[in-house]
Design an enzyme around this catalytic site. Sequence first.
Site, short mmCIF file in Angstrom:
data_model
loop_
_atom_site.label_atom_id
_atom_site.label_comp_id
_atom_site.label_asym_id
_atom_site.label_seq_id
_atom_site.Cartn_x
_atom_site.Cartn_y
_atom_site.Cartn_z
N VAL A 198 0.85 -1.19 0.00
CA VAL A 198 0.00 0.00 0.00
C VAL A 198 0.88 1.24 0.00
O VAL A 198 1.82 1.35 0.81
CB VAL A 198 -0.92 0.03 1.25
CG1 VAL A 198 -1.77 1.30 1.26
CG2 VAL A 198 -1.82 -1.21 1.29
N ALA A 244 4.55 4.11 2.78
CA ALA A 244 4.08 2.86 2.15
C ALA A 244 4.33 1.71 3.13
O ALA A 244 5.07 1.87 4.11
CB ALA A 244 4.82 2.62 0.85
N LYS A 245 3.72 0.61 2.88
CA LYS A 245 3.99 -0.58 3.70
C LYS A 245 3.56 -1.81 2.92
O LYS A 245 2.68 -1.72 2.05
CB LYS A 245 3.19 -0.52 5.00
CG LYS A 245 3.73 -1.41 6.10
CD LYS A 245 4.83 -0.70 6.86
CE LYS A 245 5.28 -1.44 8.08
NZ LYS A 245 5.99 -0.52 9.00
N GLY A 246 4.16 -2.94 3.24
CA GLY A 246 3.77 -4.18 2.58
C GLY A 246 3.68 -5.30 3.58
O GLY A 246 4.16 -5.20 4.71
N ASP A 305 10.67 -5.17 8.37
CA ASP A 305 9.69 -4.90 9.42
C ASP A 305 9.54 -6.21 10.20
O ASP A 305 10.47 -7.02 10.21
CB ASP A 305 8.36 -4.40 8.80
CG ASP A 305 7.45 -3.72 9.81
OD1 ASP A 305 7.71 -2.57 10.17
OD2 ASP A 305 6.46 -4.35 10.25
#
Length: 445
Positions: A89, A134-136, A175
Amino acid sequence: MRVSSVSLHGISNAHPSPSTANPSGLSYLPSHESSAWDMYLQQIDRVAPFLGDLSLWVETLRRPKRALVVDVPIHMDDGRIAHFEGFRVQHNTSRGPGKGGVRFHQDVTLSEVMALSAWMSVKNAALNLPFGGAKGGVRVDPRLLSDGELERVTRRYTSEIGIIIGPHNDIPAPDVNTNARVMAWMMDTYSVNQGSTSTGVVTGKPIAIGGSLGRREATGRGVFVVATEAAKKLGLAIANARIAIQGFGNVGSVAAELFAQADAHIVAVQDHKGTVYNPAGINAKALIAHVERHGGVFGFKDAQSIDKDAFWDVPCDILVPAALETQITSLNAQRIQARLIVEGANGPTTPQADDILAERNILVVPDVIANAGGVTVSYFEWVQDFSSFFWNEEEINARLTQTMQAAFASIWQVAKDKQVSLRTAAFIVGCTRILQARALRGLYP
Ligand code: GLU
């Protein structure tokens, strides 16, 4: 070879699974307190009155710019084909490329990744890094995979999100449950697909392929730096302070070592395997060695094992939640003994818990400042990759400390001026920068 097609995990909807909806496992938490995205929306509601003319653009913050859901099919070692659900995202790119980690966890959902990406936007802006957020994530328990399966999940996921990531578009990083090895596979997969080596596509890489010295320790170091600054404001000495830490991964373990070096006492540590307590102080190095051998803190011989829920009652001065979201809630905020909470995790405290803690005069240094050390050194890594000139560790740690201290001081000032919590102050600074950029760029068409 017998090949059958199976789905190891059902397709998740936009809501958290029952295990994240009720993280304490004790009693029911209402959804507005258990969903990370709902928490984030409430945080935006709290900052909105402070945005002045920029509130014209505030809806921007309530929607991710772009969200990609991908299927990640891989061959399992036993011949089956397994499908995992993956997400990336990009919440906001007004100030620069998307930036934020990738987590591998069995409870990952789209709405969780949306919240985590939004917190990256606020964090990067609050630190004034030239990035959006953003992050996944991949909905998988990596502990159940062999090394080969983990590599195949990583490579297929990277290839699938390859249409939106890139060194100038969106730059992943480690992460929860991902590390330098996973970043090496991501960098390689993206580079092979592109036809040329692109070191700047991810940060948190091994040093030998364009990683930065100090990056692995950066989040934990940043937690320690802001904890020291906040403790000064409270007149609390770090030497002899009692520290309780939830989560003993990359963030919690490094912070524990730094606190111990500063003569603080690590009195309690909780991870997914157990909770250990020793009022006289736990030797951080010995606990790290134990976790390396046994996969968790459970069974550490120089501390007593206590009930999971008793962690919240432990007498301590500083509490560092460094695990997952929605851990400090209206169910336990009343019991916390600490004077200071420093959020190593993203989103560990619900807005309802924030209110209880404020009433009890417990200072909370919010995630978007407290754990920003990781992405700060990610920024240094990205700059080093582009300039192909690498700094020494002393320089990196000095710049990190300076950046974190300056960010803390400016947020502290805003909190004082506006008479708001440090979280709302950090959101005022971050969201103002994001929306200024948004307004300057204007709408297209
Ligand atoms: N995953 C870390 C965070 O939540 C680091 C992100 C990065 O370095 O891009 O801030």
